[in-house]
Design a protein around this motif. Structure first.
Motif, PDB file in Angstrom:
ATOM      1  N   SER A   1       0.847  -1.247  -0.143  1.00 57.75           N
ATOM      2  CA  SER A   1       0.118   0.085   0.016  1.00 57.75           C
ATOM      3  C   SER A   1       0.932   1.176   0.104  1.00 57.75           C
ATOM      4  CB  SER A   1      -0.945  -0.036   1.077  1.00 57.75           C
ATOM      5  OG  SER A   1      -0.399   0.121   2.287  1.00 57.75           O
ATOM      6  N   ARG A   2       2.000   1.307   0.715  1.00 56.34           N
ATOM      7  CA  ARG A   2       2.892   2.535   0.539  1.00 56.34           C
ATOM      8  C   ARG A   2       3.641   2.448  -0.758  1.00 56.34           C
ATOM      9  NH1 ARG A   2       7.034   1.164   5.170  1.00 56.34           N
ATOM     10  NH2 ARG A   2       5.688  -0.593   5.496  1.00 56.34           N
ATOM     11  N   VAL A   3       4.034   1.323  -1.492  1.00 57.96           N
ATOM     12  CA  VAL A   3       4.494   1.531  -2.588  1.00 57.96           C
ATOM     13  C   VAL A   3       3.765   2.015  -3.761  1.00 57.96           C
ATOM     14  CG1 VAL A   3       5.417   0.008  -4.549  1.00 57.96           C
ATOM     15  CG2 VAL A   3       6.111  -0.275  -2.499  1.00 57.96           C
ATOM     16  N   GLU A   4       2.311   1.959  -3.452  1.00 60.85           N
ATOM     17  CA  GLU A   4       1.351   2.256  -4.494  1.00 60.85           C
ATOM     18  C   GLU A   4       1.119   3.853  -4.133  1.00 60.85           C
ATOM     19  OE1 GLU A   4      -1.599  -1.568  -4.497  1.00 60.85           O
ATOM     20  OE2 GLU A   4      -2.476   0.406  -3.829  1.00 60.85           O
TER      21      GLU A   4
ATOM     22  N   SER B   1      10.744   7.043 -12.011  1.00 66.23           N
ATOM     23  CA  SER B   1      11.080   6.207 -13.281  1.00 66.23           C
ATOM     24  C   SER B   1      11.246   4.728 -12.765  1.00 66.23           C
ATOM     25  CB  SER B   1      12.496   6.609 -13.534  1.00 66.23           C
ATOM     26  OG  SER B   1      13.509   5.961 -12.627  1.00 66.23           O
ATOM     27  N   ARG B   2      10.932   4.237 -13.961  1.00 63.04           N
ATOM     28  CA  ARG B   2      10.912   2.438 -13.600  1.00 63.04           C
ATOM     29  C   ARG B   2      12.228   1.936 -12.839  1.00 63.04           C
ATOM     30  NH1 ARG B   2       6.932  -1.230 -12.969  1.00 63.04           N
ATOM     31  NH2 ARG B   2       7.963  -3.139 -13.139  1.00 63.04           N
ATOM     32  N   PHE B   3      13.234   2.617 -13.170  1.00 57.78           N
ATOM     33  CA  PHE B   3      14.332   1.927 -12.355  1.00 57.78           C
ATOM     34  C   PHE B   3      14.121   2.590 -10.821  1.00 57.78           C
ATOM     35  CE2 PHE B   3      18.526   3.013 -10.666  1.00 57.78           C
ATOM     36  CZ  PHE B   3      19.179   1.818 -10.613  1.00 57.78           C
TER      37      PHE B   3
ATOM     38  N   ASP C   1      11.798   0.160  -9.316  1.00 56.15           N
ATOM     39  CA  ASP C   1      12.236  -1.177  -9.050  1.00 56.15           C
ATOM     40  C   ASP C   1      13.255  -1.461  -7.904  1.00 56.15           C
ATOM     41  OD1 ASP C   1      10.556  -2.335 -11.210  1.00 56.15           O
ATOM     42  OD2 ASP C   1      12.408  -2.268 -12.748  1.00 56.15           O
ATOM     43  N   GLU C   2      14.033  -0.206  -7.932  1.00 57.85           N
ATOM     44  CA  GLU C   2      15.247  -0.095  -6.831  1.00 57.85           C
ATOM     45  C   GLU C   2      14.595   0.033  -5.380  1.00 57.85           C
ATOM     46  OE1 GLU C   2      19.213   2.420  -6.174  1.00 57.85           O
ATOM     47  OE2 GLU C   2      17.632   3.575  -6.988  1.00 57.85           O
ATOM     48  N   ARG C   3      13.587   0.729  -5.383  1.00 58.26           N
ATOM     49  CA  ARG C   3      12.816   1.015  -3.953  1.00 58.26           C
ATOM     50  C   ARG C   3      12.166  -0.347  -3.559  1.00 58.26           C
ATOM     51  NH1 ARG C   3      11.512   6.416  -2.362  1.00 58.26           N
ATOM     52  NH2 ARG C   3      11.094   5.173  -0.640  1.00 58.26           N
ATOM     53  N   LEU C   4      11.314  -0.868  -4.754  1.00 57.38           N
ATOM     54  CA  LEU C   4      10.942  -2.209  -4.360  1.00 57.38           C
ATOM     55  C   LEU C   4      11.725  -3.109  -3.747  1.00 57.38           C
ATOM     56  CD1 LEU C   4       8.248  -3.647  -4.196  1.00 57.38           C
ATOM     57  CD2 LEU C   4       8.470  -3.894  -6.505  1.00 57.38           C
ATOM     58  N   LEU C   5      12.971  -3.581  -4.533  1.00 58.96           N
ATOM     59  CA  LEU C   5      13.825  -4.380  -4.035  1.00 58.96           C
ATOM     60  C   LEU C   5      14.325  -3.818  -2.620  1.00 58.96           C
ATOM     61  CD1 LEU C   5      15.762  -6.756  -4.655  1.00 58.96           C
ATOM     62  CD2 LEU C   5      17.440  -5.218  -5.860  1.00 58.96           C
TER      63      LEU C   5
ATOM     64  N   ARG D   1      14.617  -5.580   3.000  1.00 63.77           N
ATOM     65  CA  ARG D   1      14.335  -5.251   4.526  1.00 63.77           C
ATOM     66  C   ARG D   1      13.583  -6.082   5.207  1.00 63.77           C
ATOM     67  NH1 ARG D   1      12.381   0.432   4.545  1.00 63.77           N
ATOM     68  NH2 ARG D   1      13.005   0.694   2.441  1.00 63.77           N
ATOM     69  N   MET D   2      12.428  -6.468   4.326  1.00 62.71           N
ATOM     70  CA  MET D   2      11.390  -7.371   4.770  1.00 62.71           C
ATOM     71  C   MET D   2      11.985  -8.738   5.130  1.00 62.71           C
ATOM     72  SD  MET D   2       7.676  -8.593   3.324  1.00 62.71           S
ATOM     73  CE  MET D   2       8.624  -9.345   1.832  1.00 62.71           C
TER      74      MET D   2
END
Length: 68
Positions: free
Chosen positions: A20-23, A29-31, A34-38, A43-44
């Motif tokens: 939900s935070r990512v949304e 940018s796409r990069f 992706d970097e933030r999601l990774l 961390r998870m």
């Protein structure tokens, strides 16, 4: 069994909150996305491993107390 179910529930809720935070975050940018999601996934994974170690420690303590 209960401990594993509790971990599964915790992981599910954590993933849901991260998603939900990512949304809500702006996508530069796409990069960048992706970097933030990774980064969040790493961390998870670290937090889940730490929780598993704590649960193992508590299970050992309970096992020791049951043996008394």
């Amino acid at each position: 069994m209960f401990v594993k179910c509790a971990v599964c529930v915790f992981v599910f809720l954590y993933v849901k909150s991260v998603a939900s935070r990512v949304e809500r975050e702006l996508e530069c940018s796409r990069f960048h996305y992706d970097e933030r999601l990774l980064e969040k996934m790493v961390r998870m994974e670290f937090n889940v491993e730490r929780l598993q170690q704590r649960l193992d420690s508590v299970s050992e303590s309970v096992g020791t107390l049951d043996g008394m």
